[in-house]
Motif scaffolding. Structure first.
Motif, PDB file in Angstrom:
ATOM      1  N   UNK A   1      11.214  46.656  11.329  1.00 55.38           N
ATOM      2  CA  UNK A   1      12.268  46.425  12.321  1.00 55.38           C
ATOM      3  C   UNK A   1      11.650  46.077  13.683  1.00 55.38           C
ATOM      4  N   UNK A   2      10.660  46.878  14.075  1.00 52.04           N
ATOM      5  CA  UNK A   2      10.011  46.656  15.366  1.00 52.04           C
ATOM      6  C   UNK A   2       9.410  45.256  15.453  1.00 52.04           C
ATOM      7  N   UNK A   3       8.731  44.854  14.352  1.00 53.45           N
ATOM      8  CA  UNK A   3       8.081  43.545  14.356  1.00 53.45           C
ATOM      9  C   UNK A   3       9.118  42.438  14.447  1.00 53.45           C
ATOM     10  N   UNK A   4      10.216  42.604  13.684  1.00 50.53           N
ATOM     11  CA  UNK A   4      11.260  41.571  13.707  1.00 50.53           C
ATOM     12  C   UNK A   4      11.898  41.464  15.091  1.00 50.53           C
ATOM     13  N   UNK A   5      12.105  42.623  15.725  1.00 48.75           N
ATOM     14  CA  UNK A   5      12.684  42.596  17.072  1.00 48.75           C
ATOM     15  C   UNK A   5      11.765  41.857  18.047  1.00 48.75           C
ATOM     16  N   UNK A   6      10.480  42.141  17.932  1.00 49.20           N
ATOM     17  CA  UNK A   6       9.513  41.475  18.804  1.00 49.20           C
ATOM     18  C   UNK A   6       9.564  39.971  18.613  1.00 49.20           C
ATOM     19  N   UNK A   7       9.641  39.554  17.341  1.00 49.14           N
ATOM     20  CA  UNK A   7       9.671  38.122  17.026  1.00 49.14           C
ATOM     21  C   UNK A   7      10.900  37.463  17.641  1.00 49.14           C
ATOM     22  N   UNK A   8      12.042  38.137  17.491  1.00 53.37           N
ATOM     23  CA  UNK A   8      13.278  37.585  18.042  1.00 53.37           C
ATOM     24  C   UNK A   8      13.163  37.400  19.546  1.00 53.37           C
ATOM     25  N   UNK A   9      12.581  38.418  20.201  1.00 54.55           N
ATOM     26  CA  UNK A   9      12.443  38.330  21.645  1.00 54.55           C
ATOM     27  C   UNK A   9      11.564  37.155  22.040  1.00 54.55           C
ATOM     28  N   UNK A  10      10.489  36.978  21.253  1.00 55.24           N
ATOM     29  CA  UNK A  10       9.580  35.885  21.562  1.00 55.24           C
ATOM     30  C   UNK A  10      10.301  34.550  21.419  1.00 55.24           C
ATOM     31  N   UNK A  11      11.118  34.424  20.348  1.00 58.73           N
ATOM     32  CA  UNK A  11      11.857  33.185  20.129  1.00 58.73           C
ATOM     33  C   UNK A  11      12.850  32.940  21.252  1.00 58.73           C
ATOM     34  N   UNK A  12      13.508  34.004  21.692  1.00 59.93           N
ATOM     35  CA  UNK A  12      14.484  33.888  22.768  1.00 59.93           C
ATOM     36  C   UNK A  12      13.818  33.360  24.033  1.00 59.93           C
ATOM     37  N   UNK A  13      12.662  33.903  24.379  1.00 64.49           N
ATOM     38  CA  UNK A  13      12.001  33.521  25.626  1.00 64.49           C
ATOM     39  C   UNK A  13      11.462  32.111  25.544  1.00 64.49           C
ATOM     40  N   UNK A  14      10.996  31.689  24.355  1.00 66.53           N
ATOM     41  CA  UNK A  14      10.491  30.335  24.238  1.00 66.53           C
ATOM     42  C   UNK A  14      11.674  29.430  23.952  1.00 66.53           C
TER      43      UNK A  14
END
Lengths: 339, 332
Positions: free
Chosen positions: B319-332
Motif C-alpha cells: 500500500x505504501x509503495x503504491x501511494x508513493x507511486x501515485x504521488x509521484x505520478x501526480x506531481x509529474x
C-alpha cells in the motif's frame, strides 16, 4: 552514585571444588610397587569476592566452564562452598542449618535457564505457584493463597484462568514467565537468575527481559544475573563481573566496562560480540584453548591466551586492584602500566 | 544462471489429521561465491529449508512441489544414487553440534579418508595427505597428531574446525552451514566464523548460513532471507534490510535486540509467539502479532512487492509503495 548503596549479599573468598576421584578404593593407584592415593578436583571457583548492592543488577559474565553458574548455586545454598563465606544482609548464611536458613530462602529466589526442565510436568500451574506460598506461609488460608497466585500470574502476563493447565501446554516464553511468577510468589528481595533468556528466541527474549526490569522497578528487587550474552549485560546490568576459570578478572560499572575495558580478556570478549553496525569485525583473536579447571595453570589463569603475558604472569596470581577509571582489574600488565 | 536456484519449494510433513506445511512456496537463488544468510526464530523452517536442498528430509517429511536447480539439474527429482554424487562432494553441510556429526568410534583421519575415498579414486596415503593439508588450513595445532585422535579428545572449537576441514575436503561449490557457531562460546565463535569466511573467500565457495543471530548475518553475508512460519517474508541485500527493514516482523526482530535499546529502558517487544505448524493463521501468518494488521491481512496471503532491491511479502508495504507511486505520478 555507587557509594551509599548497602551490600545486600557479600561473597567472601568463595571457593568450590568438585571431587572427581570417587570413593577411597577408586582413588588408589599402584605405581612403582607402591600403593598411592590420588585425588583429582575440578576447581570451579577459586577465591571470588563480590558484593551485590541493594537495588542493583549485578551481572556475572564469562564463557562456559568459568564457574559463573557455580557462583549462583553456591550463593543460593544449592551447593555448599569448599571455602569462604556468604553473607546476606549482614548475616552469614552458608553455615546455617535447615531450619534457621528458611527465612533467607524466602527472601532469595532463583530463576533457571531451561523453563522446560524447571517446572514440574505433573503439576498444574496453579499447584506450581501455590507450593512455595504454602510452604513459606503455612498460616495463610486458602483464599489468601489463591489471591496471591492470581496477583503474580497477572503481574507476569499469564492469564490467571490458565491455572489448571500443565507446563507442557505453554510455549518457552510463557514457561519462563511462570518460572518468574514462582520466584515472585513469596515476595523475595533478591533474585538469582542463571541464564534466564538463553534458551529463548530473540523476540521472546525481549519480552522476558522487559518483564524482569518491570519487576525490579515495581518490587525493588536486587538481581544477580548470570549470562554469557554481553549485549544483554550492556542493557540490563548496573555492574558487571567478568569471570575466567573460576576467578573474577574485572569488576566495573556497566558503562565503564563497555567504554573502556581494561583486562585483556574483557577486551577480547567485548570485541567478539557480533554487532549490527560495523561491517567487518575488528575483533581481537585469542589463540589457544581455554585451560581446564582440573589442571589450573599457575599464575594468572589467562596467561596461556594473553598476548601481554610475561614471566610474572606465569608465576604470580594477580589480585583485583582498583584502577583510576573506577574499575577493579586483576591483571599484572594493567597494574604495572604496561597496558 | 545462478549456481543454485530454488523455485516455489513446498515441503510437508504427513501426520495424522493431514499435512503440516513446513515450507510454503520458497524461492531464492545463490550465485557462485555468494554468502547468503537465512534468518528466523525456531520453528520458522530455516533448517527444513537447508535439509531439503540436499533432499535430506526424512519421512514423514516430503517435498510436495517446486524445484531445486543445481547447475540446471533438479535435485528434487534425482535418484538417491545421483544425489549421493552431489552430497558432500559438490554441496557440503556443516551442522550445529559437531559431536553429532563426527563418528565417536572412528579417528578423525579415518573419517576424512573415508569421505575422500567415497567420492574419488584415491589411495590411502594420498588421501591422508589431503586430509592433513585441510587440517592445516583450518589452523589446527599439530594436525599430524589430530588425525589419529578421536573426536572426544578435541575441544568444541577444535571439533568444529575439523568439521569445516571435512566440508572443504572435496572442494565443494556450496557449503550449507546450519547454526555452525551456536553451540560455541563467544570468543571461539568469533574465531570460527572468521575462519569459515576466510576459507570460503579463498576457495570461492558459496556459503548459505542459517542462524538466528542477526549480528552474525550482518557481518558475514551479502544477501539475506527472513523466514516466518514456513514463508520467506523478506529478502534482499543484507545491508539494506538491516538498515531499513520493510516487513514489520523484521523491524521487530531488529528492534528487540538489546543493543538497539537504550540501556536500562524497556526493549521493543513483538507480542505473542511464532505459531506452531498445525495452527498457522489464515492470510498473512504474522497478522496476529502485527500492529499494522488490517482485515485484508487476515484473509489474504500477501504477494511479494519490491522496494529498492528488497522483496517483501506485506500488504501494508505494498500500500505504501503504491501511494508513493501515485504521488509521484501526480506531481509529474
Amino acid at each position: 552514585m555507587n557509594a551509599p548503596a548497602q551490600p545486600l549479599v557479600k561473597i567472601r573468598d568463595l571457593e568450590k571444588r568438585f571431587d572427581l576421584s570417587g570413593n577411597f578404593l577408586e582413588q588408589l593407584r599402584f605405581r612403582n610397587g607402591r600403593f598411592t592415593r590420588q585425588q583429582e578436583f575440578v576447581h570451579a571457583i577459586n577465591g571470588v569476592n563480590l558484593e551485590v548492592r541493594k537495588g542493583e543488577a549485578l551481572c556475572v559474565v564469562g564463557e562456559s566452564g568459568c564457574g559463573k553458574s557455580t557462583v549462583a548455586r553456591t550463593v543460593m545454598g544449592l551447593l555448599s562452598p569448599s571455602g569462604g563465606e556468604i553473607h546476606y544482609d549482614g548475616q552469614r548464611i552458608d553455615d546455617l542449618d535447615g531450619k534457621t536458613v528458611l527465612p533467607y530462602r524466602r527472601k532469595m529466589q532463583m530463576i533457571f535457564q531451561n523453563p522446560y526442565a524447571s517446572l514440574n510436568p505433573r503439576m498444574t500451574i496453579q499447584q506450581t505457584l501455590e507450593e512455595p506460598i504454602r510452604f513459606h506461609h503455612p498460616d495463610w488460608n486458602r483464599q489468601t493463597v489463591r489471591d496471591k497466585v492470581h496477583e503474580v500470574m497477572h503481574s507476569v502476563g499469564i492469564d490467571p484462568d490458565w491455572g489448571k493447565r500443565f507446563g507442557h501446554e505453554f510455549s518457552g516464553g510463557q514457561r519462563q514467565r511462570i518460572a518468574i511468577a514462582r520466584a515472585l510468589a513469596v515476595d523475595p528481595e533478591f533474585i538469582v537468575a542463571d541464564e534466564p533468556i538463553s534458551a529463548l528466541d530473540v523476540s521472546i527474549q525481549a519480552q522476558v527481559l522487559n518483564l524482569m526490569m518491570d519487576a525490579q522497578e515495581d518490587r525493588g528487587l536486587t538481581y544477580l544475573f548470570i549470562t554469557h550474552d554481553l549485549a544483554v549485560v550492556e542493557h540490563f546490568g548496573t555492574r558487571v563481573a567478568v569471570m575466567y576459570l573460576g576467578t573474577v578478572c574485572e569488576l566495573a560499572d556497566t558503562r565503564t566496562l563497555f567504554d573502556s575495558p581494561r583486562h585483556p580478556y574483557t577486551q577480547a570478549l567485548l570485541s567478539a560480540i557480533p554487532r549490527l553496525e560495523d561491517d567487518r569485525p575488528n575483533h581481537i583473536r585469542l589463540h589457544g584453548e581455554v585451560s581446564t579447571p582440573v589442571n589450573l595453570p599457575s599464575g594468572c589463569v589467562f596467561h596461556g591466551r594473553c598476548p601481554y603475558a610475561n614471566e610474572r604472569c606465569r608465576t604470580e596470581v594477580p589480585q583485583l586492584i582498583a584502577t583510576d577509571g573506577g574499575a577493579q582489574v586483576a591483571c599484572h600488565a594493567v597494574e604495572e602500566g604496561r597496558l | 544462471m545462478a549456481l543454485l536456484e530454488v523455485n516455489n519449494l513446498d515441503v510437508r510433513f504427513a501426520v495424522r489429521g493431514g499435512d503440516l506445511k513446513a515450507l510454503r512456496k520458497i524461492s531464492f537463488s545463490l550465485d557462485k561465491g555468494e554468502r547468503l544468510g537465512l534468518v528466523g526464530e525456531s520453528g520458522a523452517g530455516k533448517s527444513v529449508a537447508a535439509f531439503s536442498i540436499l533432499n535430506l528430509i526424512a519421512r514423514p517429511g516430503y517435498i510436495a512441489g517446486g524445484e531445486i536447480l543445481f547447475e540446471g539439474k533438479n535435485l528434487a527429482a534425482m535418484s538417491d544414487r545421483e544425489l549421493r554424487r552431489i552430497r558432500g562432494n559438490r554441496i557440503a553441510m556443516i551442522f550445529q553440534d559437531p559431536m553429532m556429526t563426527l563418528n565417536p568410534v572412528l579417528t578423525i583421519g579415518t573419517q576424512m579418508i573415508e569421505a575422500l575415498k567415497a567420492h574419488r579414486r584415491i589411495g590411502t596415503r594420498a588421501a591422508r595427505q589431503i586430509a592433513l593439508d585441510r587440517l592445516k588450513q583450518v589452523q589446527i595445532p599439530s594436525p599430524d597428531k589430530r588425525l589419529d585422535q578421536y573426536p572426544h579428545e578435541l575441544s568444541g572449537g577444535m571439533r568444529q574446525r575439523v568439521i569445516i576441514a571435512i566440508a572443504l575436503l572435496l572442494d565443494p561449490e556450496i557449503i550449507i552451514a546450519d547454526e555452525p557457531t551456536t553451540a560455541l562460546d563467544v570468543t571461539i565463535q568469533a574465531e570460527i566464523m572468521a575462519l569459515l569466511l576466510e576459507l570460503c573467500e579463498q576457495h570461492n565457495v558459496a556459503l548459505m548460513l542459517i542462524t538466528h543471530d542477526l549480528g552474525v548475518v550482518s557481518q558475514v553475508t551479502q544477501n539475506m532471507l527472513v523466514m516466518y512460519a514456513g514463508r520467506i517474508i523478506e529478502q534482499g541485500p543484507t545491508k539494506e534490510i538491516i538498515n531499513d527493514a520493510q516487513h514489520p516482523y523484521t523491524q521487530g526482530l531488529i528492534n528487540a535486540l538489546p543493543q538497539m535499546g537504550e540501556p536500562g529502558r524497556r526493549l521493543y517487544q513483538i507480542p505473542g509467539a511464532m505459531p506452531s505448524l498445525n495452527r498457522i493463521p489464515t492470510g498473512c501468518p504474522f497478522h496476529p502479532r502485527c500492529q499494522f494488521a488490517t482485515d485484508l491481512c487476515k484473509q489474504e496471503m500477501p504477494e511479494y512487492v519490491t522496494s529498492g532491491n528488497v522483496d517483501v511479502a506485506c500488504h501494508e508495504v505494498r500500500k505504501l509503495i503504491e501511494e508513493e507511486q501515485q504521488q509521484r505520478e501526480m506531481t509529474s
